[in-house]
Design a protein around this motif. Structure first.
Motif, PDB file in Angstrom:
ATOM      1  N   GLN A  85       0.825  -1.206   0.000  1.00  0.00           N
ATOM      2  CA  GLN A  85       0.000   0.000   0.000  1.00  0.00           C
ATOM      3  C   GLN A  85       0.864   1.264   0.000  1.00  0.00           C
ATOM      4  O   GLN A  85       0.567   2.238  -0.696  1.00  0.00           O
ATOM      5  N   ILE A  86       1.931   1.238   0.788  1.00  0.00           N
ATOM      6  CA  ILE A  86       2.855   2.372   0.806  1.00  0.00           C
ATOM      7  C   ILE A  86       3.481   2.566  -0.570  1.00  0.00           C
ATOM      8  O   ILE A  86       3.585   3.697  -1.081  1.00  0.00           O
ATOM      9  N   ALA A  87       3.876   1.463  -1.197  1.00  0.00           N
ATOM     10  CA  ALA A  87       4.491   1.540  -2.524  1.00  0.00           C
ATOM     11  C   ALA A  87       3.535   2.149  -3.537  1.00  0.00           C
ATOM     12  O   ALA A  87       3.940   2.937  -4.402  1.00  0.00           O
ATOM     13  N   TYR A  88       2.253   1.806  -3.441  1.00  0.00           N
ATOM     14  CA  TYR A  88       1.284   2.391  -4.362  1.00  0.00           C
ATOM     15  C   TYR A  88       1.213   3.907  -4.193  1.00  0.00           C
ATOM     16  O   TYR A  88       1.257   4.651  -5.179  1.00  0.00           O
ATOM     17  N   VAL A  89       1.088   4.367  -2.967  1.00  0.00           N
ATOM     18  CA  VAL A  89       0.974   5.807  -2.729  1.00  0.00           C
ATOM     19  C   VAL A  89       2.241   6.525  -3.186  1.00  0.00           C
ATOM     20  O   VAL A  89       2.182   7.614  -3.793  1.00  0.00           O
ATOM     21  N   ARG A  90       3.387   5.925  -2.928  1.00  0.00           N
ATOM     22  CA  ARG A  90       4.648   6.529  -3.367  1.00  0.00           C
ATOM     23  C   ARG A  90       4.723   6.656  -4.889  1.00  0.00           C
ATOM     24  O   ARG A  90       5.430   7.532  -5.403  1.00  0.00           O
ATOM     25  N   SER A  91       4.016   5.791  -5.605  1.00  0.00           N
ATOM     26  CA  SER A  91       4.061   5.814  -7.074  1.00  0.00           C
ATOM     27  C   SER A  91       3.159   6.900  -7.659  1.00  0.00           C
ATOM     28  O   SER A  91       3.204   7.152  -8.867  1.00  0.00           O
ATOM     29  N   GLN A  92       2.349   7.526  -6.808  1.00  0.00           N
ATOM     30  CA  GLN A  92       1.395   8.527  -7.259  1.00  0.00           C
ATOM     31  C   GLN A  92       1.903   9.948  -6.978  1.00  0.00           C
ATOM     32  O   GLN A  92       2.801  10.150  -6.158  1.00  0.00           O
ATOM     33  N   PRO A  93       1.321  10.960  -7.647  1.00  0.00           N
ATOM     34  CA  PRO A  93       1.709  12.347  -7.359  1.00  0.00           C
ATOM     35  C   PRO A  93       1.470  12.717  -5.899  1.00  0.00           C
ATOM     36  O   PRO A  93       0.529  12.227  -5.275  1.00  0.00           O
ATOM     37  N   LYS A  94       2.325  13.561  -5.357  1.00  0.00           N
ATOM     38  CA  LYS A  94       2.194  14.018  -3.980  1.00  0.00           C
ATOM     39  C   LYS A  94       0.982  14.936  -3.834  1.00  0.00           C
ATOM     40  O   LYS A  94       0.466  15.484  -4.806  1.00  0.00           O
ATOM     41  N   THR A  95       0.547  15.115  -2.590  1.00  0.00           N
ATOM     42  CA  THR A  95      -0.609  15.946  -2.290  1.00  0.00           C
ATOM     43  C   THR A  95      -0.220  17.054  -1.323  1.00  0.00           C
ATOM     44  O   THR A  95       0.446  16.795  -0.310  1.00  0.00           O
ATOM     45  N   GLU A  96      -0.626  18.273  -1.642  1.00  0.00           N
ATOM     46  CA  GLU A  96      -0.476  19.373  -0.686  1.00  0.00           C
ATOM     47  C   GLU A  96      -1.673  19.320   0.246  1.00  0.00           C
ATOM     48  O   GLU A  96      -2.750  19.823  -0.066  1.00  0.00           O
ATOM     49  N   GLY A  97      -1.480  18.688   1.389  1.00  0.00           N
ATOM     50  CA  GLY A  97      -2.611  18.489   2.284  1.00  0.00           C
ATOM     51  C   GLY A  97      -2.207  18.551   3.732  1.00  0.00           C
ATOM     52  O   GLY A  97      -1.210  19.175   4.095  1.00  0.00           O
ATOM     53  N   GLY A  98      -2.992  17.880   4.578  1.00  0.00           N
ATOM     54  CA  GLY A  98      -2.784  17.933   6.015  1.00  0.00           C
ATOM     55  C   GLY A  98      -1.417  17.443   6.432  1.00  0.00           C
ATOM     56  O   GLY A  98      -0.845  16.550   5.821  1.00  0.00           O
ATOM     57  N   LYS A  99      -0.910  18.032   7.494  1.00  0.00           N
ATOM     58  CA  LYS A  99       0.427  17.690   7.986  1.00  0.00           C
ATOM     59  C   LYS A  99       0.404  17.025   9.358  1.00  0.00           C
ATOM     60  O   LYS A  99       1.400  16.432   9.779  1.00  0.00           O
ATOM     61  N   LYS A 100      -0.729  17.096  10.051  1.00  0.00           N
ATOM     62  CA  LYS A 100      -0.847  16.469  11.367  1.00  0.00           C
ATOM     63  C   LYS A 100      -2.218  15.816  11.447  1.00  0.00           C
ATOM     64  O   LYS A 100      -3.231  16.502  11.567  1.00  0.00           O
ATOM     65  N   ALA A 101      -2.226  14.497  11.384  1.00  0.00           N
ATOM     66  CA  ALA A 101      -3.483  13.763  11.203  1.00  0.00           C
ATOM     67  C   ALA A 101      -3.794  12.865  12.391  1.00  0.00           C
ATOM     68  O   ALA A 101      -2.909  12.208  12.945  1.00  0.00           O
ATOM     69  N   LEU A 102      -5.076  12.828  12.737  1.00  0.00           N
ATOM     70  CA  LEU A 102      -5.599  11.857  13.703  1.00  0.00           C
ATOM     71  C   LEU A 102      -6.539  10.940  12.949  1.00  0.00           C
ATOM     72  O   LEU A 102      -7.489  11.400  12.308  1.00  0.00           O
ATOM     73  N   VAL A 103      -6.262   9.636  12.999  1.00  0.00           N
ATOM     74  CA  VAL A 103      -7.108   8.645  12.323  1.00  0.00           C
ATOM     75  C   VAL A 103      -7.706   7.738  13.392  1.00  0.00           C
ATOM     76  O   VAL A 103      -6.996   6.948  14.025  1.00  0.00           O
ATOM     77  N   ILE A 104      -9.003   7.861  13.593  1.00  0.00           N
ATOM     78  CA  ILE A 104      -9.712   7.089  14.616  1.00  0.00           C
ATOM     79  C   ILE A 104     -10.275   5.848  13.943  1.00  0.00           C
ATOM     80  O   ILE A 104     -11.203   5.919  13.140  1.00  0.00           O
ATOM     81  N   GLY A 105      -9.681   4.707  14.248  1.00  0.00           N
ATOM     82  CA  GLY A 105      -9.976   3.469  13.527  1.00  0.00           C
ATOM     83  C   GLY A 105      -8.954   3.290  12.424  1.00  0.00           C
ATOM     84  O   GLY A 105      -9.276   3.272  11.243  1.00  0.00           O
ATOM     85  N   SER A 106      -7.683   3.144  12.827  1.00  0.00           N
ATOM     86  CA  SER A 106      -6.559   3.291  11.890  1.00  0.00           C
ATOM     87  C   SER A 106      -5.866   1.992  11.502  1.00  0.00           C
ATOM     88  O   SER A 106      -4.871   2.031  10.785  1.00  0.00           O
ATOM     89  N   SER A 107      -6.368   0.837  11.931  1.00  0.00           N
ATOM     90  CA  SER A 107      -5.548  -0.369  11.855  1.00  0.00           C
ATOM     91  C   SER A 107      -5.868  -1.310  10.701  1.00  0.00           C
ATOM     92  O   SER A 107      -5.059  -2.181  10.376  1.00  0.00           O
ATOM     93  N   THR A 108      -7.033  -1.177  10.085  1.00  0.00           N
ATOM     94  CA  THR A 108      -7.398  -2.066   8.990  1.00  0.00           C
ATOM     95  C   THR A 108      -8.202  -1.292   7.950  1.00  0.00           C
ATOM     96  O   THR A 108      -8.649  -0.168   8.181  1.00  0.00           O
ATOM     97  N   GLY A 109      -8.402  -1.912   6.790  1.00  0.00           N
ATOM     98  CA  GLY A 109      -9.337  -1.412   5.801  1.00  0.00           C
ATOM     99  C   GLY A 109      -9.132   0.028   5.398  1.00  0.00           C
ATOM    100  O   GLY A 109      -8.021   0.494   5.148  1.00  0.00           O
ATOM    101  N   TYR A 110     -10.254   0.747   5.337  1.00  0.00           N
ATOM    102  CA  TYR A 110     -10.205   2.135   4.902  1.00  0.00           C
ATOM    103  C   TYR A 110      -9.422   3.035   5.853  1.00  0.00           C
ATOM    104  O   TYR A 110      -8.746   3.962   5.424  1.00  0.00           O
ATOM    105  N   GLY A 111      -9.502   2.780   7.152  1.00  0.00           N
ATOM    106  CA  GLY A 111      -8.773   3.609   8.103  1.00  0.00           C
ATOM    107  C   GLY A 111      -7.268   3.497   7.932  1.00  0.00           C
ATOM    108  O   GLY A 111      -6.554   4.505   7.894  1.00  0.00           O
ATOM    109  N   LEU A 112      -6.766   2.270   7.817  1.00  0.00           N
ATOM    110  CA  LEU A 112      -5.339   2.047   7.588  1.00  0.00           C
ATOM    111  C   LEU A 112      -4.904   2.682   6.278  1.00  0.00           C
ATOM    112  O   LEU A 112      -3.868   3.357   6.212  1.00  0.00           O
TER     113      LEU A 112
END
Length: 393
Positions: free
Chosen positions: A27-54
Motif C-alpha cells: 500500500q505504501i508503494a502504491y501511494v509513493r508511485s502517485q503524485p504528492k498531495t499538498e494536504g494535512g500535515k498532522k493527522a488523527l485517524v480514529i480506527g486506523s488499523s485495517t481497511g479504509y482507516g489504515l
C-alpha cells in the motif's frame, strides 16, 4: 511457529505478521508511485488499523507527508494465539514510517471511551500541538455508553423482512436468505454504535482541548450501493446509522467555526465489516468481476489516495448535490450497475463461477489477515509476538 489461516464464520481467527507487513508495504508503494498531495500535515485517524482507516493513514503519511496519530482497539499475541491483523498492520506501518522519517504513534484503546479521548488529546499536546485532519473510520459491533450501558448494532431491515439471494463462499453455492426487520430499540442501538454521536464527541473534545487546528478538515465513511442492497444497507438499520452520521457532518460544520466536515461515500470492498452483511458478499463478488473487466476496480488504498488527493485537498472539494464526497462514482456508473442487475436476475449455481469473482473475493479476504500475499514464505517459522513501537507493554 507456522501460522495458517483459521476461518470462523466471516472472520479469520489468526493473522500472519509477515503477510500483514507485506500488505502494508504494498500500500505504501502504491501511494509513493502517485503524485504528492499538498494536504494535512498532522493527522488523527480514529480506527486506523485495517481497511479504509489504515489506507487513509498511509495515504496521508506518504502522499501529504503527514505526521499521523492512530487510534485502534487491537489485541497483541498471547501464547499460541496470534495478534489481530490490525495489530500487525500498525506495527508494520510504524516501522516503515520511522525508517522514512515520518512521525507515527498509536493509542490502543476503546475509542468510544473518555479515557481514550483524554489519552489521545494528551499525546497531541505533547507531540503535535494540534491536528489539522481528523478521520473517523470506526466500525464496531457494540459500544458502552456514558451511563455504562452496552448497546449492540444489528444488520437488519426496517419496514419489513427482505428475502434475496446470498452466497456460501466456502461451498460456492447460492441460496436464499430472509433478513428480519429490526425493532425500534435495535435501530436506536445501531444508531448509537454506528451513527455520528461519537464522531461529534471526538471533534468537540478536540476543539475544547485546543488541539484542533483552525480550518481543519474531518471526514467519516459511509456506503449507499445499488437498489438490490438498499433493504440490507441504505434502508436498513445500518443505513439509519449512516443517515445520522451524514447529519452529524453538517452539524459539526455549524458547531466548529471554519471546520470542513464531510461524509465520504466509498466503494463496496471486502472488509471485516462488509463480510458480515448478508447478500453484500454476493454483490461484491459480481461487482469485482464487472469492474475488473471494465478496468475500474479499486482497492482500499486506491480509494483513499483518491480521497486525499482528488477530494479532500482539491479546490474546491468535489461533492454531490447533498454535500457528500462520492468515491463510489465508478461503482455506480450506469453501465456497471446495469450489467450487475442483468447478471443478478439469471444467476444460479451453474453460472455462478462464470459471473462472480469468488477467487478475487477470497484473495482480498485472506489478505486482510496477512495471508495469500505474493513473496511471503508461509511455511517459515515466525514469531507471532510483534511489538508496536509506540505502545508500551
Amino acid at each position: 511457529m507456522i501460522i495458517e489461516p483459521k476461518i470462523r464464520g466471516f472472520i479469520c481467527t489468526t493473522a500472519h505478521p509477515a503477510g500483514c507487513r507485506e500488505n502494508v508495504r504494498e500500500q505504501i508503494a502504491y501511494v509513493r508511485s502517485q503524485p504528492k498531495t499538498e494536504g494535512g500535515k498532522k493527522a488523527l485517524v480514529i480506527g486506523s488499523s485495517t481497511g479504509y482507516g489504515l489506507a487513509t493513514r498511509i495515504a496521508l503519511a506518504y502522499s501529504c507527508g503527514a505526521a499521523t496519530l492512530g487510534v485502534q482497539f487491537e489485541k497483541p499475541a498471547a501464547g499460541k494465539r496470534t495478534a489481530s491483523a490490525g495489530w500487525y498492520n500498525t506495527a508494520a506501518f510504524e516501522a516503515f514510517a520511522a525508517a522514512d522519517g515520518l512521525y507515527a504513534k498509536t493509542v490502543n484503546g476503546d475509542a468510544y471511551s473518555q479515557q481514550c479521548k483524554d489519552e489521545v488529546i494528551a499525546q497531541i499536546k505533547a507531540d503535535l500541538g494540534q491536528v489539522d485532519v481528523v478521520i473517523y473510520s470506526l466500525a464496531a459491533p457494540r459500544r458502552t455508553l456514558k451511563d455504562g450501558t452496552t448497546v449492540s448494532s444489528v444488520l437488519k431491515t426496517t419496514g419489513s423482512d427482505y428475502t434475496n439471494k446470498t452466497i456460501d463462499l466456502k461451498e460456492r453455492t447460492l441460496s436464499e436468505i430472509t433478513i428480519p426487520q429490526a425493532s425500534e430499540e435495535e435501530i436506536a442501538h445501531t444508531v448509537a454504535v454506528m451513527g455520528g454521536e461519537d464522531w461529534e464527541d471526538w471533534m468537540l473534545a478536540l476543539q475544547g482541548a485546543g488541539v484542533l487546528a483552525e480550518g481543519a478538515v474531518t471526514a467519516a465513511y459511509s456506503y449507499i450501493g445499488p437498489e438490490l442492497t438498499h433493504p440490507m444497507y441504505k434502508d436498513g438499520s445500518i443505513g439509519r446509522a449512516k443517515d445520522h452520521l451524514f447529519a452529524t457532518a453538517a452539524k459539526l460544520a455549524q458547531e466548529i467555526p471554519g471546520l470542513r466536515s464531510y461524509l465520504s461515500v466509498n466503494k463496496a470492498l471486502v472488509t471485516q465489516s462488509s463480510a458480515a452483511i448478508p447478500i453484500v458478499p454476493l454483490y461484491i463478488s459480481l461487482l469485482y468481476k464487472v469492474m475488473k473487466e471494465k478496468g475500474l476496480h479499486e482497492g482500499c488504498i486506491e480509494q483513499m489516495y483518491r480521497l486525499v488527493h482528488d477530494r479532500l485537498y482539491a479546490e474546491p472539494t468535489p461533492v454531490d448535490g447533498e454535500g457528500r464526497i462520492r468515491l463510489d462514482d465508478w461503482e455506480m456508473k450506469d453501465e456497471v450497475q446495469a450489467e450487475i442487475a442483468r447478471i443478478w436476475e439469471g444467476l444460479n449455481d451453474d453460472n455462478l463461477e462464470q459471473y462472480a469473482d469468488i477467487d478475487g473475493y477470497w484473495q482480498d479476504f485472506y489478505q486482510m489477515f496477512g495471508f495469500d500475499l505474493p513473496g511471503v514464505d508461509y511455511q517459515a517459522d515466525v514469531d507471532p509476538d510483534v511489538k508496536i513501537p509506540s505502545i508500551a507493554e
